[in-house]
Design a protein around this motif. Structure first.
Motif, PDB file in Angstrom:
ATOM      1  N   HIS A   1      67.873  20.443  66.706  1.00  0.00           N
ATOM      2  CA  HIS A   1      67.132  20.316  65.450  1.00  0.00           C
ATOM      3  C   HIS A   1      66.047  19.246  65.590  1.00  0.00           C
ATOM      4  CE1 HIS A   1      69.884  22.814  63.175  1.00  0.00           C
ATOM      5  NE2 HIS A   1      70.915  22.071  63.537  1.00  0.00           N
ATOM      6  N   ASN A   2      65.044  19.355  64.728  1.00  0.00           N
ATOM      7  CA  ASN A   2      64.006  18.322  64.565  1.00  0.00           C
ATOM      8  C   ASN A   2      63.277  17.962  65.861  1.00  0.00           C
ATOM      9  OD1 ASN A   2      64.642  18.042  61.747  1.00  0.00           O
ATOM     10  ND2 ASN A   2      66.466  16.925  62.396  1.00  0.00           N
TER      11      ASN A   2
ATOM     12  N   ASP B   1      59.838  18.048  68.208  1.00  0.00           N
ATOM     13  CA  ASP B   1      58.384  18.163  68.235  1.00  0.00           C
ATOM     14  C   ASP B   1      57.989  17.852  69.672  1.00  0.00           C
ATOM     15  OD1 ASP B   1      55.697  18.384  67.838  1.00  0.00           O
ATOM     16  OD2 ASP B   1      55.556  16.781  66.354  1.00  0.00           O
TER      17      ASP B   1
ATOM     18  N   TYR C   1      60.540  28.956  60.288  1.00  0.00           N
ATOM     19  CA  TYR C   1      60.714  27.506  60.216  1.00  0.00           C
ATOM     20  C   TYR C   1      60.501  26.807  61.552  1.00  0.00           C
ATOM     21  CZ  TYR C   1      62.593  28.618  55.671  1.00  0.00           C
ATOM     22  OH  TYR C   1      62.731  29.089  54.393  1.00  0.00           O
ATOM     23  N   ASP C   2      60.841  27.455  62.642  1.00  0.00           N
ATOM     24  CA  ASP C   2      60.662  26.881  63.964  1.00  0.00           C
ATOM     25  C   ASP C   2      59.513  27.619  64.642  1.00  0.00           C
ATOM     26  OD1 ASP C   2      62.855  25.370  63.293  1.00  0.00           O
ATOM     27  OD2 ASP C   2      64.256  26.525  64.504  1.00  0.00           O
TER      28      ASP C   2
ATOM     29  N   ARG D   1      58.163  23.154  67.707  1.00  0.00           N
ATOM     30  CA  ARG D   1      58.611  22.370  66.554  1.00  0.00           C
ATOM     31  C   ARG D   1      59.769  23.076  65.877  1.00  0.00           C
ATOM     32  NH1 ARG D   1      52.966  20.596  63.594  1.00  0.00           N
ATOM     33  NH2 ARG D   1      52.380  19.062  65.161  1.00  0.00           N
ATOM     34  N   THR D   2      60.812  22.290  65.578  1.00  0.00           N
ATOM     35  CA  THR D   2      61.962  22.840  64.875  1.00  0.00           C
ATOM     36  C   THR D   2      62.285  21.961  63.673  1.00  0.00           C
ATOM     37  OG1 THR D   2      63.630  21.588  66.136  1.00  0.00           O
ATOM     38  CG2 THR D   2      62.890  23.682  67.071  1.00  0.00           C
ATOM     39  N   ASP D   3      62.959  22.529  62.712  1.00  0.00           N
ATOM     40  CA  ASP D   3      63.358  21.762  61.530  1.00  0.00           C
ATOM     41  C   ASP D   3      64.836  21.389  61.641  1.00  0.00           C
ATOM     42  OD1 ASP D   3      64.730  24.090  60.930  1.00  0.00           O
ATOM     43  OD2 ASP D   3      63.769  24.398  58.999  1.00  0.00           O
ATOM     44  N   GLY D   4      65.444  21.005  60.541  1.00  0.00           N
ATOM     45  CA  GLY D   4      66.813  20.531  60.575  1.00  0.00           C
ATOM     46  C   GLY D   4      67.860  21.566  60.234  1.00  0.00           C
TER      47      GLY D   4
ATOM     48  N   ARG E   1      69.219  27.442  64.182  1.00  0.00           N
ATOM     49  CA  ARG E   1      68.788  27.355  65.576  1.00  0.00           C
ATOM     50  C   ARG E   1      69.020  28.682  66.276  1.00  0.00           C
ATOM     51  NH1 ARG E   1      72.122  22.725  68.218  1.00  0.00           N
ATOM     52  NH2 ARG E   1      73.782  23.857  67.209  1.00  0.00           N
TER      53      ARG E   1
END
Length: 111
Positions: free
Chosen positions: A22-23, A25, A51-52, A93-96, A99
């Motif tokens: 997660h998260n 960059d 989102y990713d 880039r990924t968010d929280g 996955r």
């Protein structure tokens, strides 16, 4: 010294083919000798839709492709990308939240 074979390689998301973190960059650079360009083709792609993101860009053209895995997006991760310069950045880039296993791409030098 003269090179006979073009340069080529493989780039993957962190932890591929296991689930990525997660998260993130993360920027990865692909570079070939000046005067040449780079051909890129994703061979696998599984990220959280919408989102990713994976963004492929070069200095001259800017963004060459943005891949977000969204069902309604107009991107096609299977298409071949050819840069206009000898350097390409691949930003992941990924968010929280969700996955996937991430992505894998093959790249090669174009003379």
């Amino acid at each position: 010294m003269r090179r006979e074979q073009p340069i080529s390689g493989v780039l993957t998301s962190p932890n591929y083919p296991q689930r990525y973190l997660h998260n993130l960059d993360l920027v990865q650079l692909i570079q070939v000798p000046e005067g040449n360009t780079i051909r890129i083709r994703f061979t696998d792609y599984e990220v959280e839709p919408e989102y990713d993101t994976v963004t492929v860009s070069d200095k001259y053209s800017g963004t060459l492709g943005v891949f977000d895995g969204g069902a309604k997006s107009d991107d096609d991760w299977r298409k071949e990308i050819v840069s206009n310069t000898n350097k390409v950045e691949v930003r992941f880039r990924t968010d929280g939240s969700g996955r996937g296993k991430g992505w894998r791409l093959d790249w090669g030098e174009c003379r």
